[in-house]
Design a protein around this motif. Structure first.
Motif, short mmCIF file in Angstrom:
data_model
loop_
_atom_site.label_atom_id
_atom_site.label_comp_id
_atom_site.label_asym_id
_atom_site.label_seq_id
_atom_site.Cartn_x
_atom_site.Cartn_y
_atom_site.Cartn_z
N TYR A 32 0.76 -1.20 -0.18
CA TYR A 32 0.06 -0.08 0.22
C TYR A 32 1.03 1.24 -0.09
CZ TYR A 32 -3.23 -3.50 0.77
OH TYR A 32 -4.11 -4.68 0.96
N SER A 39 -1.92 -3.15 -3.30
CA SER A 39 -2.57 -1.60 -3.69
C SER A 39 -4.09 -1.73 -3.35
CB SER A 39 -2.23 -0.77 -4.80
OG SER A 39 -2.95 0.53 -4.84
N ASN A 40 -5.13 -0.80 -2.79
CA ASN A 40 -6.20 -0.67 -2.99
C ASN A 40 -6.90 0.04 -4.37
OD1 ASN A 40 -5.32 1.72 -1.67
ND2 ASN A 40 -7.74 1.93 -1.20
N SER A 62 -10.71 -11.18 2.08
CA SER A 62 -11.32 -10.18 2.84
C SER A 62 -11.03 -10.14 4.52
CB SER A 62 -12.74 -10.23 2.63
OG SER A 62 -13.19 -11.54 3.18
N GLU A 114 -4.45 -2.11 5.03
CA GLU A 114 -5.21 -3.18 4.51
C GLU A 114 -6.52 -3.59 5.31
OE1 GLU A 114 -3.39 -6.60 2.28
OE2 GLU A 114 -3.61 -7.67 4.29
N TYR A 154 -9.19 -0.74 4.28
CA TYR A 154 -9.74 -0.69 3.10
C TYR A 154 -10.45 -2.02 3.04
CZ TYR A 154 -5.66 2.52 1.83
OH TYR A 154 -4.97 3.38 1.93
N LEU A 155 -10.28 -3.17 3.54
CA LEU A 155 -10.98 -4.37 3.46
C LEU A 155 -12.40 -4.16 4.31
CD1 LEU A 155 -8.19 -7.16 3.55
CD2 LEU A 155 -9.75 -6.39 1.54
N GLU A 181 -13.59 -2.25 -0.02
CA GLU A 181 -12.77 -2.02 -0.99
C GLU A 181 -12.07 -3.22 -1.61
OE1 GLU A 181 -10.04 1.34 -0.78
OE2 GLU A 181 -11.65 2.41 0.32
N CYS A 241 -8.86 -4.71 -2.74
CA CYS A 241 -7.36 -4.94 -2.49
C CYS A 241 -6.64 -6.03 -3.32
CB CYS A 241 -7.04 -4.94 -0.90
SG CYS A 241 -7.39 -3.72 -0.07
#
Length: 208
Positions: free
Chosen positions: A101, A136-137, A164, A172, A175-176, A180, A182
Motif C-alpha cells: 500500500y 494496493s487498493n 477479505s 489493509e 480498506y477491506l 474495497e 485490494c
C-alpha cells in the motif's frame, strides 16, 4: 513510458547510516507502524528482515513494538528507502521486497514504484527467483504497474485478490473493512535477468 537510468552514485547516505553484512535478507519498504513486519518476524524468527520507514512517528511506533518482542533478526530502519537501499544492499542479496500500500502519488505518476528509474536498481538487489510483492487498493495503480511489467521490465508476475479477512497492515484492515478491492502483484525475477546495476556495490555510507 520510457525510463531513464537511475543515478545511484549521487545518492547521499541517510543520517546515522550503518552498513549491513552481505547475507540473505527480506526488505519491507514503507513499513509504517510495523504491523506486517512484526508479524513476519514472529512467523519467520530466523529470517533477517529490514523494515524501512521514513516517517518518524510511524517508525517510533514500530521500534517501540519491536522492543516488546526482541528478535535479533528484525531491524527497523528510519530512513528514506532509496538512499538506504543504495548504500546498504548488495547485488542479488534480497529474497523478497514487500511494498504494501505505497503512496499512489496521484499528482506525480513518475514517483510510482514501477515508473521510477530506481526500480531497475531494486531488481539488481533481488536474487534470481526472488519476488517483489506490491499491494494496493487502487485498481488503476495495479493496472498501470501491470503495463510497466509487461512493456518495460519484462517480468513474470501473478495478480492476486487479497482475501477479505487479511490484516497485514493497518491500511489493509481499513480498506477491506470498507469493502474495497485490494490486490497485489507478485513479481518474480527470472534466471539470467540482467540490469545495468548487477555489478554495482553498496556505497556503504560513502557520499559523493
Amino acid at each position: 513510458m520510457p525510463i531513464r537510468q537511475f543515478q545511484a552514485q549521487r545518492m547521499v547516505a541517510p543520517r546515522q547510516f550503518k552498513p549491513i553484512e552481505n547475507k540473505p535478507v527480506v526488505i519491507e519498504i514503507g513499513a509504517g507502524k510495523g504491523k506486517h513486519a512484526l508479524l513476519f518476524a514472529q512467523q519467520y524468527p530466523d529470517t533477517t528482515l529490514y523494515a524501512i520507514e521514513r516517517t518518524r512517528e510511524k517508525f517510533d511506533a514500530m521500534q517501540k513494538q519491536a522492543t516488546l518482542t526482541p528478535n535479533s533478526h528484525f531491524h527497523p530502519i528510519h530512513a528514506d528507502a532509496l538512499p538506504w537501499i543504495t548504500h546498504a544492499l548488495y547485488p542479488k542479496q534480497v529474497s523478497t521486497f514487500y511494498i504494501l500500500y505505497p503512496n499512489p502519488e496521484p499528482h506525480n505518476s513518475a514517483q510510482r514504484w514501477l515508473n521510477m528509474p530506481f526500480f531497475e536498481f531494486l531488481l539488481s538487489r533481488l536474487v534470481e527467483g526472488g519476488q517483489i510483492i506490491l499491494a494496493s487498493n487502487i485498481v488503476d495503480y495495479i493496472a498501470e504497474a501491470e503495463q510497466q511489467l509487461l512493456q518495460v521490465w519484462k517480468l513474470p508476475y501473478e495478480k492476486q485478490t487479497i482475501a477479505s479477512d487479511s490484516s497485514r497492515t493497518h491500511f489493509e484492515v481499513k480498506y477491506l473493512a470498507r469493502g474495497e478491492l485490494c490486490q497485489q502483484l507478485v513479481m518474480t525475477k527470472p534466471q539470467h535477468y540482467t540490469t545495468r546495476f548487477d555489478d554495482f556495490m553498496p556505497l556503504n555510507g560513502v557520499n559523493p
